[in-house]
Design a protein around this motif. Structure first.
Motif: not given
Length: 336
Positions: A111-130
């Motif tokens: 779970v990360e917060e960027r660009y005023g949004l909450v981002w969720v990766a249910p399983d291990e993400p293959l790439a970071p947020i843009i």
């Protein structure tokens, strides 16, 4: 035939926006839907947690609970959960009880917060947020659009926002030049899980748009950065006005037939008074409305990944590359 759709299991290994950070104040618990599954999003001790919205005890929705002492407390029997889903208390068993391992709630991998949004990766993400360099550039002002839920697939919406040939037909009332119908040769540069495309074309002068019968046109340069599965950063340079506009398109695949769009305009002509947040938002909403009216009429919400399933021409090079990337996303998911 392989297709990409909003509940494709391969999408679990990617970050997706699920709400605005401002939607989850300290102590708040909200429910969201991602990939057809309900999640409870809670802010506890300044950090955001995301757990499947189901207590393992009697399947009560955890989003009906509350935050107590930095934990998420189930509304039904008071079970309490840490950020990682670990059960830390079952009141009915007393304070010194040994808690069963099955009591754990299912938490998202990241779970990360960027660009005023909450981002969720249910399983291990293959790439970071843009990456969006303009976001923190003091020369630019961020103009968020209101959230919109479209009856369309996320891949369909990305396909539309990347498409180069629809401008003079879908966007006649805003920026499309009806005489600029030819798509000249252009290149797409693949880079891992994404690509870039640099393109120049004719556009109506914004002041002459919004349905004006008479208008003037100028050339603009558009640079797309796409990152799998559903993130786009589009930088537009208007030569005649010395203006740079970056548009962010972020997509939340809600369920099989619905996608939530988080869109931002980031401009370098707001701070100096050449335009306003209100005007740029109004214009972008008009453009989005043209796209939405067409996409919601598509009878299927799936996007074929087999390149033989649809007709493609050289004008479609950018959206064909998107299909290739998404095919790789699907293949990577099948290997896990």
């Amino acid at each position: 035939m392989s297709t990409m759709h909003n509940e494709h299991p391969a999408l679990r290994n990617w970050f997706h926006p699920v709400c605005r950070s401002a939607d989850v104040a300290e102590g708040d618990v909200i429910q969201i839907t991602l990939l057809g599954e309900q999640w409870a999003i809670a802010r506890m001790g300044g950090r955001v947690a995301a757990v499947v919205d189901r207590c393992p005890h009697r399947y009560s929705p955890l989003s009906a609970g509350c935050v107590v002492d930095g934990t998420l407390q189930c509304a039904y029997h008071g079970y309490r959960y840490a950020h990682d889903g670990t059960c830390v208390a079952i009141p009915a068993l007393g304070p010194d009880a040994t808690l069963p391992p099955k009591a754990a709630a299912h938490a998202a991998h990241s779970v990360e917060e960027r660009y005023g949004l909450v981002w969720v990766a249910p399983d291990e993400p293959l790439a970071p947020i843009i990456d969006v360099p303009e976001w923190d550039d003091p020369a630019f002002v961020v103009a968020p659009l209101p959230d919109q839920v479209w009856e369309a697939g996320a891949a369909q919406m990305v396909d539309n926002f990347l498409d180069l040939a629809h401008f003079p037909y879908v966007h006649l009332a805003t920026f499309g030049d009806p005489h600029d119908t030819t798509v000249p040769p252009y290149t797409v540069e693949r880079d891992g899980w994404g690509f870039t495309c640099d393109y120049r074309h004719s556009t109506k002068v914004l002041a002459d748009s919004m349905g004006a019968e008479e208008y003037t046109t100028h050339e603009r340069r558009s640079i797309w950065w796409y990152l799998a599965p559903f993130s786009i950063r589009l930088r537009i340079e208007y030569y005649h006005e010395d203006v740079v506009l970056t548009i962010l398109f972020f997509h939340q695949p809600v369920d099989e037939t619905h996608t939530k769009l988080y869109c931002f305009d980031i401009r370098d002509d707001i701070a100096d008074g050449r335009t306003t947040v209100e005007d740029t938002v109004a214009f972008q909403l008009a453009v989005a409305g043209e796209d939405r009216a067409l996409l919601e009429r598509l009878t299927t919400k799936h996007t074929p990944l087999d390149l033989n399933a649809e007709l493609h021409t050289r004008a479609d090079r950018i959206t064909v590359e998107m299909r290739r990337v998404l095919a790789d996303v699907a293949a990577a998911g099948a290997e896990r």
